[in-house]
Write an enzyme that holds these catalytic residues in place. Structure first.
Site, PDB file in Angstrom:
ATOM      1  N   ASP A 123       0.764  -1.223   0.031  1.00 20.85           N
ATOM      2  CA  ASP A 123      -0.098   0.012  -0.008  1.00 20.85           C
ATOM      3  C   ASP A 123       0.842   1.308   0.120  1.00 20.85           C
ATOM      4  O   ASP A 123       1.994   0.954   0.109  1.00 20.85           O
ATOM      5  CB  ASP A 123      -0.864   0.049   1.197  1.00 20.85           C
ATOM      6  CG  ASP A 123      -1.610   1.205   1.471  1.00 20.85           C
ATOM      7  OD1 ASP A 123      -2.231   1.598   0.213  1.00 20.85           O
ATOM      8  OD2 ASP A 123      -2.047   1.829   2.300  1.00 20.85           O
ATOM      9  N   SER A 124       0.447   2.524  -0.250  1.00 19.42           N
ATOM     10  CA  SER A 124       1.198   3.684  -0.206  1.00 19.42           C
ATOM     11  C   SER A 124       1.543   3.951   1.293  1.00 19.42           C
ATOM     12  O   SER A 124       2.517   4.683   1.551  1.00 19.42           O
ATOM     13  CB  SER A 124       0.080   4.809  -0.477  1.00 19.42           C
ATOM     14  OG  SER A 124      -0.983   4.762   0.292  1.00 19.42           O
ATOM     15  N   TYR A 183      -0.706   8.442  -2.497  1.00 19.80           N
ATOM     16  CA  TYR A 183      -0.640   8.383  -3.767  1.00 19.80           C
ATOM     17  C   TYR A 183      -1.786   8.793  -4.325  1.00 19.80           C
ATOM     18  O   TYR A 183      -1.898   9.223  -5.512  1.00 19.80           O
ATOM     19  CB  TYR A 183      -0.837   6.726  -4.180  1.00 19.80           C
ATOM     20  CG  TYR A 183       0.403   5.955  -3.925  1.00 19.80           C
ATOM     21  CD1 TYR A 183       1.676   6.529  -3.270  1.00 19.80           C
ATOM     22  CD2 TYR A 183       0.463   4.690  -4.398  1.00 19.80           C
ATOM     23  CE1 TYR A 183       2.897   5.611  -3.159  1.00 19.80           C
ATOM     24  CE2 TYR A 183       1.473   3.919  -4.217  1.00 19.80           C
ATOM     25  CZ  TYR A 183       2.736   4.277  -3.508  1.00 19.80           C
ATOM     26  OH  TYR A 183       3.783   3.532  -3.618  1.00 19.80           O
ATOM     27  N   GLY A 184      -3.126   8.921  -3.566  1.00 20.89           N
ATOM     28  CA  GLY A 184      -4.289   9.436  -4.071  1.00 20.89           C
ATOM     29  C   GLY A 184      -4.392  10.744  -4.582  1.00 20.89           C
ATOM     30  O   GLY A 184      -5.344  11.321  -5.332  1.00 20.89           O
ATOM     31  N   THR A 234      -6.145   3.086  -4.697  1.00 15.44           N
ATOM     32  CA  THR A 234      -5.987   3.841  -5.671  1.00 15.44           C
ATOM     33  C   THR A 234      -5.068   3.086  -6.798  1.00 15.44           C
ATOM     34  O   THR A 234      -5.381   3.251  -7.898  1.00 15.44           O
ATOM     35  CB  THR A 234      -5.004   4.996  -5.077  1.00 15.44           C
ATOM     36  OG1 THR A 234      -5.656   5.624  -4.129  1.00 15.44           O
ATOM     37  CG2 THR A 234      -4.519   6.177  -5.942  1.00 15.44           C
ATOM     38  N   GLU A 278      -3.380   8.452   8.781  1.00 13.47           N
ATOM     39  CA  GLU A 278      -1.980   8.276   9.062  1.00 13.47           C
ATOM     40  C   GLU A 278      -1.575   9.095  10.350  1.00 13.47           C
ATOM     41  O   GLU A 278      -0.421   8.621  10.828  1.00 13.47           O
ATOM     42  CB  GLU A 278      -1.133   8.820   7.822  1.00 13.47           C
ATOM     43  CG  GLU A 278      -1.474   8.085   6.434  1.00 13.47           C
ATOM     44  CD  GLU A 278      -0.236   6.965   6.221  1.00 13.47           C
ATOM     45  OE1 GLU A 278       0.753   6.934   6.610  1.00 13.47           O
ATOM     46  OE2 GLU A 278      -0.579   5.964   5.846  1.00 13.47           O
ATOM     47  N   THR A 325      -7.872   1.772   1.415  1.00 11.62           N
ATOM     48  CA  THR A 325      -7.661   0.743   2.659  1.00 11.62           C
ATOM     49  C   THR A 325      -7.348   1.436   3.834  1.00 11.62           C
ATOM     50  O   THR A 325      -7.366   0.699   4.955  1.00 11.62           O
ATOM     51  CB  THR A 325      -6.684  -0.185   2.440  1.00 11.62           C
ATOM     52  OG1 THR A 325      -5.503   0.703   1.696  1.00 11.62           O
ATOM     53  CG2 THR A 325      -7.131  -1.246   1.245  1.00 11.62           C
ATOM     54  N   HIS A 326      -7.135   2.899   3.785  1.00 11.27           N
ATOM     55  CA  HIS A 326      -7.194   3.622   4.962  1.00 11.27           C
ATOM     56  C   HIS A 326      -8.360   3.805   5.925  1.00 11.27           C
ATOM     57  O   HIS A 326      -8.489   4.188   7.116  1.00 11.27           O
ATOM     58  CB  HIS A 326      -6.443   4.882   4.743  1.00 11.27           C
ATOM     59  CG  HIS A 326      -5.121   5.107   4.366  1.00 11.27           C
ATOM     60  ND1 HIS A 326      -4.493   4.627   3.262  1.00 11.27           N
ATOM     61  CD2 HIS A 326      -4.123   5.469   5.246  1.00 11.27           C
ATOM     62  CE1 HIS A 326      -3.027   4.831   3.570  1.00 11.27           C
ATOM     63  NE2 HIS A 326      -2.834   5.316   4.659  1.00 11.27           N
TER      64      HIS A 326
HETATM   65  N1  DGL Z   1      -4.681   3.299   0.938  1.00 13.36           N
HETATM   66  C1  DGL Z   1      -4.658   3.958  -0.259  1.00 13.36           C
HETATM   67  C2  DGL Z   1      -5.948   3.394  -1.160  1.00 13.36           C
HETATM   68  O1  DGL Z   1      -6.570   2.333  -0.809  1.00 13.36           O
HETATM   69  C3  DGL Z   1      -4.182   5.184  -0.823  1.00 13.36           C
HETATM   70  C4  DGL Z   1      -4.192   6.361  -0.011  1.00 13.36           C
HETATM   71  C5  DGL Z   1      -3.261   7.364  -0.459  1.00 13.36           C
HETATM   72  O2  DGL Z   1      -2.058   7.137  -0.796  1.00 13.36           O
HETATM   73  O3  DGL Z   1      -3.764   8.455  -0.825  1.00 13.36           O
HETATM   74  O4  DGL Z   1      -6.337   4.180  -1.924  1.00 13.36           O
END
Ligand code: DGL
Length: 303
Positions: free
Chosen positions: A12-13, A44-45, A77, A160, A195-196
């Site tokens: 994951d990110s 990442y989003g 993402t 986070e 997933t966050h």
């Molecule tokens: N946990 C990630 C997701 O499921 C990404 C959150 C992020 O890095 O913006 O999209």
């Protein structure tokens, strides 16, 4: 019965994918798991598709070096944007969170729970909302379903940074803002497409109750994907018979202290050790395709 004791890779990110590790440990307690959280490059989003693809190729390359038998892309993402590219990189199965989540939500969407049957809402990152992978799949499953996607850019920093306890005033206020966008739509089913977000679920539920007057059926995308990995491995006869002592292994691309502090909340238990690695350029270091290449791995810096 055949078996395969190689580890399952998850990435994951950042911390969010740990909610999928938790789900995977629950349904597959005997598996060896390797987790990578790209904490140095999270989020990442909010990034472009090109960057998300590049980062996730690095992440996958890192896991492939560890001889994994399957990879769970525990990031909504990346699953929305990069899954076809990642699947091209290797012959091992790559499971994303979008498809399993949509399948579950389509089932739930017919529940009578105060919302309008057939209305499915998605909470996701900006990149996920823009990409529309969840919407496309739901519409393909049943064109009569209505879909409303809400980008929730504040959720990842809240998660986070540990704004996660039930009733946290800031998190509930922000969640109310996002739920407000669904007031007219009245979803019967809500996908937590990042997933966050499951770590914020109690606060999202409070916000739903306050704004909508009910809580839609909630789909946790990472949890559904973990069940999918289980089914896939069982079907292929590749389940692990016994977990080895050194697993699970956790890797990150930044400060390990920050990770261990909050990771236990995501995982529901403490983490023994975590290793910091350099992730940038992992995919480029590999000439051509990484299919069937065996890797040597001495590049880690233990902290
Ligand atoms: N946990 C990630 C997701 O499921 C990404 C959150 C992020 O890095 O913006 O999209």
């Amino acid at each position: 019965m055949t078996s395969d004791n190689r580890p399952i890779g998850i990435f994951d990110s950042g911390l969010g994918g740990l909610t999928s590790v938790r789900a995977l440990e629950k349904c597959l307690p005997d598996e060896n798991i390797i987790y990578f959280g790209d904490t140095g490059r999270v989020p990442y989003g909010t990034r472009s598709n090109e960057t998300i693809i590049q980062y996730s190729m690095d992440d996958l390359a890192f896991l492939l070096r560890r001889n994994v038998k399957a990879v769970l892309v525990a990031c909504g993402t990346v699953s929305s944007i990069a899954l076809p590219t990642l699947s091209e990189m290797t012959d091992i199965p790559i499971v994303g969170v979008v498809e399993p989540a949509c399948r579950n939500a389509c089932k739930d969407a017919l529940t009578d729970n105060g919302g309008i049957a057939g209305n499915i809402a998605i909470f996701g990152t900006q990149a996920t909302a823009k990409n529309g992978a969840y919407t496309a799949l739901i519409k393909k499953t049943n064109p009569a379903f209505n879909v409303s996607t809400v980008a929730c850019p504040m959720f990842v920093p809240l998660a986070e940074n540990g704004y996660i306890e039930k009733g946290n005033l800031i998190t509930v206020e922000i969640a109310k803002e996002y739920v407000e966008k669904l007031r007219e739509f009245k979803p019967s089913s809500l996908i937590l497409g990042c997933t966050h977000y499951p770590i914020l679920r109690p606060n999202i539920e409070i916000a739903c109750e306050k704004v909508l007057g009910y809580v839609p059926k909630i789909t946790d995308a990472g949890e559904c994907a973990a069940r999918s990995v289980k089914d896939m491995l069982a079907e292929k006869g590749r389940l692990c018979i016994k977990r080895e002592e050194e697993y699970p292994k956790f890797y990150v691309s930044d400060e390990t202290r920050n990770f261990t502090n909050i990771a236990s909340a995501f995982l529901g238990r403490s983490i023994r050790s975590v290793t910091r690695i350099n992730i940038t350029g992992q995919a480029q270091e590999i000439p051509g395709s990484i299919r069937n290449i065996s890797f040597n791995d001495d590049t880690e810096n233990k902290e």
